[in-house]
Design a protein around this motif. Sequence first.
Motif, PDB file in Angstrom:
ATOM      1  N   ASN A 159       0.859  -1.194   0.000  1.00 23.87           N
ATOM      2  CA  ASN A 159       0.000   0.000   0.000  1.00 23.87           C
ATOM      3  C   ASN A 159       0.897   1.246   0.000  1.00 23.87           C
ATOM      4  O   ASN A 159       2.087   1.162   0.306  1.00 23.87           O
ATOM      5  CB  ASN A 159      -0.877  -0.023   1.256  1.00 23.87           C
ATOM      6  N   ILE A 202      -2.784   0.931   7.766  1.00 21.47           N
ATOM      7  CA  ILE A 202      -3.661  -0.247   7.841  1.00 21.47           C
ATOM      8  C   ILE A 202      -2.901  -1.413   8.486  1.00 21.47           C
ATOM      9  O   ILE A 202      -3.402  -2.050   9.412  1.00 21.47           O
ATOM     10  CB  ILE A 202      -4.195  -0.630   6.441  1.00 21.47           C
ATOM     11  N   ARG A 260      -7.219  -3.999  13.155  1.00 16.86           N
ATOM     12  CA  ARG A 260      -7.428  -4.748  11.921  1.00 16.86           C
ATOM     13  C   ARG A 260      -7.226  -6.236  12.163  1.00 16.86           C
ATOM     14  O   ARG A 260      -6.335  -6.631  12.920  1.00 16.86           O
ATOM     15  CB  ARG A 260      -6.426  -4.279  10.856  1.00 16.86           C
ATOM     16  N   TRP A 280      -8.446   1.116  -2.128  1.00 18.00           N
ATOM     17  CA  TRP A 280      -9.266   2.264  -1.716  1.00 18.00           C
ATOM     18  C   TRP A 280     -10.750   1.986  -1.954  1.00 18.00           C
ATOM     19  O   TRP A 280     -11.593   2.332  -1.132  1.00 18.00           O
ATOM     20  CB  TRP A 280      -8.841   3.516  -2.495  1.00 18.00           C
ATOM     21  N   GLU A 329     -12.005  -0.258   0.708  1.00 19.60           N
ATOM     22  CA  GLU A 329     -12.095   0.473   1.976  1.00 19.60           C
ATOM     23  C   GLU A 329     -13.339   1.357   2.000  1.00 19.60           C
ATOM     24  O   GLU A 329     -13.986   1.509   3.028  1.00 19.60           O
ATOM     25  CB  GLU A 329     -10.845   1.337   2.184  1.00 19.60           C
ATOM     26  N   ARG A 330     -13.673   1.948   0.832  1.00 17.63           N
ATOM     27  CA  ARG A 330     -14.876   2.781   0.760  1.00 17.63           C
ATOM     28  C   ARG A 330     -16.121   1.944   1.008  1.00 17.63           C
ATOM     29  O   ARG A 330     -17.089   2.417   1.589  1.00 17.63           O
ATOM     30  CB  ARG A 330     -14.974   3.472  -0.613  1.00 17.63           C
ATOM     31  N   GLY A 336     -16.308  -0.408   3.031  1.00 17.08           N
ATOM     32  CA  GLY A 336     -16.366  -0.396   4.493  1.00 17.08           C
ATOM     33  C   GLY A 336     -16.919  -1.655   5.130  1.00 17.08           C
ATOM     34  O   GLY A 336     -17.420  -1.617   6.248  1.00 17.08           O
ATOM     35  N   SER A 381     -12.692  -5.312   8.008  1.00 16.02           N
ATOM     36  CA  SER A 381     -11.655  -4.676   8.790  1.00 16.02           C
ATOM     37  C   SER A 381     -10.426  -5.572   8.751  1.00 16.02           C
ATOM     38  O   SER A 381      -9.854  -5.928   9.773  1.00 16.02           O
ATOM     39  CB  SER A 381     -12.131  -4.436  10.225  1.00 16.02           C
ATOM     40  N   TYR A 410      -4.491  -5.935   3.872  1.00 16.99           N
ATOM     41  CA  TYR A 410      -4.465  -6.049   2.414  1.00 16.99           C
ATOM     42  C   TYR A 410      -3.128  -6.551   1.930  1.00 16.99           C
ATOM     43  O   TYR A 410      -2.153  -6.604   2.683  1.00 16.99           O
ATOM     44  CB  TYR A 410      -4.739  -4.679   1.774  1.00 16.99           C
ATOM     45  N   ARG A 457     -10.540   8.346   5.660  1.00 16.99           N
ATOM     46  CA  ARG A 457      -9.826   7.303   6.366  1.00 16.99           C
ATOM     47  C   ARG A 457      -9.149   6.324   5.425  1.00 16.99           C
ATOM     48  O   ARG A 457      -8.472   5.413   5.868  1.00 16.99           O
ATOM     49  CB  ARG A 457     -10.785   6.568   7.293  1.00 16.99           C
ATOM     50  N   ILE A 458      -9.347   6.480   4.113  1.00 15.32           N
ATOM     51  CA  ILE A 458      -8.792   5.504   3.180  1.00 15.32           C
ATOM     52  C   ILE A 458      -7.276   5.648   3.086  1.00 15.32           C
ATOM     53  O   ILE A 458      -6.543   4.688   3.202  1.00 15.32           O
ATOM     54  CB  ILE A 458      -9.415   5.679   1.783  1.00 15.32           C
TER      55      ILE A 458
END
Lengths: 201, 201
Positions: free
Chosen positions: A65, A74, A80, A95, A98-99, A101, A104, A107, B4-5
């Motif tokens: 990332n 993260i 996590r 991303w 993550e959006r 959501g 948890s 990656y 938060r991403i």
Amino acid sequence: MAERIAGPEIERLIQLLARLPGLGPRSARRAALHLIRKREELLGPLAEAMRVAKDRIVTCSVCGNIDTSDPCSICADPRRDASVIVAVETVGDLWALERAGVLSATYHVLGGALSPLDGIGPDDLNIAKLIGRVAEGGVKEVILAVNATVDGQTTAHFITELLGPCHVKCTRLAHGVPVGGELDYLDEGTLAAALRSRTDF
Amino acid sequence: MAERIAGPEIERLIQLLARLPGLGPRSARRAALHLIRKREELLGPLAEAMRVAKDRIVTCSVCGNIDTSDPCSICADPRRDASVIVAVETVGDLWALERAGVLSATYHVLGGALSPLDGIGPDDLNIAKLIGRVAEGGVKEVILAVNATVDGQTTAHFITELLGPCHVKCTRLAHGVPVGGELDYLDEGTLAAALRSRTDF
């Protein structure tokens, strides 16, 4: 031809802006004019934000990332669930998930998909490090959240085979009708998958 | 949600990129990722080009063009015919006419068009300075190269009236079929103008 219209400083700005995805020569000119018109509110802050991004953003040595810290926020987050790794092709896909959501988890950014035609083999991707993370133990599930393309699915199968000896659960994203999607506009493959995976009301 | 991403530095870059014309939130994210991926070849040079543009670009005190010198390189060019002034709404229009490469005249950037609905009056535009330039003498023709919109044409008529006492020739761009244009796709007004202004073979 365009070099003589404005000074070399403006031309250089336009040429660099035109290299952004989504901007062509014409929209790069519009963007440059907009930036120069909003010199204080936008041009200055954007130049500064880019400088900061260039100086401070690093690639996470654990998952691939991008962030300003290594390991990334993260990987470093104790809340996590490190026993679930979501393998994605790109940071943009990370991303996007993550959006959503829902998870948890942690990656692993592969950096693309296997593509024999484009000469992209296993060594060009961040695969060995993923196998290493799983082999270290503590991982229960690897979700192969790759694109639903031939290259993406090939990559998913390849990784699943490599992970065989680790006895870890490998899963993939469900196929089906996109939320808000209209059946009439969907391809047969998606509709067939949605029918096969139908669920009870 | 989006905060938060990624880290705050990346978020700020995305938010500023999204304020460019032609880029929305999604394409701003793609552009940011592209920039970070091409850190050395694109992100650094673009940040530097923006910093240079912010520090060095000024508005020409004669014509309203933007350049790194004042007067701008067009006003300062002795080969330009200073007896012809092309009045345009924006610097973008000036660039478009320069790309056409027909004229070697000077320009005057009005900064927009009169628009009572948007509360834009004569004092909001760079009109007084144009009248001043003509009143100083030496100008034979003012080409009112404004947009073929109601606001543009209103502005052209307003300026023509103000220039009446100066006894200067005021002209406007021809209406007609765009080069390469198909008649079937043109509006009636353009076709009527093209017919009325037809020329001999």
